[in-house]
Design a protein around this motif. Structure first.
Motif, short mmCIF file in Angstrom:
data_model
loop_
_atom_site.label_atom_id
_atom_site.label_comp_id
_atom_site.label_asym_id
_atom_site.label_seq_id
_atom_site.Cartn_x
_atom_site.Cartn_y
_atom_site.Cartn_z
N GLN A 23 17.39 -13.18 -7.80
CA GLN A 23 18.76 -13.58 -8.03
C GLN A 23 19.72 -12.44 -7.71
O GLN A 23 19.36 -11.27 -7.87
N PRO A 24 20.93 -12.74 -7.26
CA PRO A 24 21.89 -11.70 -6.88
C PRO A 24 22.53 -11.05 -8.10
O PRO A 24 23.73 -11.17 -8.34
N ILE A 25 21.69 -10.36 -8.90
CA ILE A 25 22.15 -9.70 -10.12
C ILE A 25 21.97 -8.21 -9.96
O ILE A 25 20.92 -7.73 -9.52
N ALA A 26 22.97 -7.45 -10.35
CA ALA A 26 22.88 -6.00 -10.43
C ALA A 26 22.88 -5.61 -11.90
O ALA A 26 23.62 -6.19 -12.70
N THR A 27 22.05 -4.64 -12.26
CA THR A 27 21.98 -4.25 -13.66
C THR A 27 21.93 -2.74 -13.80
O THR A 27 21.38 -2.04 -12.95
#
Length: 282
Positions: A23-27
């Motif tokens: 998924q296009p998630i940055a953390t």
């Protein structure tokens, strides 16, 4: 050890979870990131990913995620180019800049308030709910609690209180207290934490090693990569540490670190399994 069969099954799931949905998630939060991977969600970008994998050495975070740089000073240009749909992490000072790139949400485990195991439970469910994976999260929490019950039965009933320390340098240690990730595991395993003094926002106190002989409890030394690479040899060669161990008496436990001490459910379970295996063998 018989319990390792169940432990390996749980950890195999965690280790392979990132092979699933990307998924296009940055953390910016490693507890968030390893929990996402446990939920079969591979984040697009992670800050200091190489540092995490070097420390934890457990494959709980996808190695093919993109490195976003140093946590407090991420590569904003790279993040803009990646165009994530969501940014998760407790970076309030950066939120204004990050919000120009993507929606930001502060879903974090720390600081822990109240019961630590319940905090891990709630954090895991909150993150899963945000991404529509509540059912998976509930199943994994249930499996974790079943595994903790099995581990509990492996321990003798006369375990001494444990003083869990991690070396900062060869003269100072962090001691993990009641609002730490580890406290939740000790509670679930029926073990007592020997440290009941105030701690910081992540549940640790900084103490000089000169103070250790006066603290009751069985000493548990976390053999982190920092300890293994630069501190352990100095302590073994130095007379002070050896003298302090003699003063304390009893057996000191050296616990391998293959988890992140400020992680989420995956690190908590890896700590539990490593702790019980080590206590059984000493």
């Amino acid at each position: 050890m018989k319990f390792l069969t169940a432990a390996l099954a749980f950890l195999t799931f965690c280790s392979t979870a990132y092979a699933g949905e990307r998924q296009p998630i940055a953390t910016f939060d490693w507890a968030v990131t390893e929990t996402l991977s446990m939920l079969d969600i591979g984040p697009l970008g992670v800050t200091q990913l190489e540092t995490y994998n070097e420390w934890a050495d457990n494959g709980l975070i996808a190695y093919d995620a993109i490195e976003l740089g140093f946590g407090p000073m991420p590569n904003l240009e790279l993040m803009s180019h990646l165009n994530p749909a969501l940014i998760i992490g407790g970076l309030t000072p950066l939120n204004e800049k990050l919000s120009h790139i993507a929606p930001t949400e502060n879903i974090s485990l720390f600081p822990i308030t109240g019961d630590p195991w319940q905090a891990v439970h709630d954090f895991t469910l909150a993150l899963a709910a945000r991404l529509g994976h509540q059912k998976d999260a509930k199943r994994l929490i249930l499996e974790s609690e079943q595994q903790l019950a099995r581990l509990n039965h492996k321990l003798s009933a006369d375990q001494a209180p444990l003083l869990i320390i991690q070396f900062r340098d060869d003269r100072h240690v962090w001691i993990y207290g009641e609002n730490s990730l580890f406290q939740g595991i000790l509670d679930q395993l029926g073990l007592t934490n020997a440290w009941n003094k105030p701690t910081n926002h992540v549940g640790v106190s900084t103490v000089s090693i000169d103070e250790l002989p006066a603290i009751e409890g069985r000493l548990v030394v976390l053999k982190s990569p920092h300890y293994t690479a630069s501190i352990g040899d100095r302590l073994n060669r130095g007379g002070l540490w050896q003298a302090l161990l003699r003063v304390r008496g009893g057996k000191t436990v050296y616990l391998p670190v293959n988890y992140w001490t400020l992680g989420g459910l995956p690190s908590a379970m890896r700590f539990a399994e490593t702790l019980v295996e080590t206590l059984e063998d000493t």
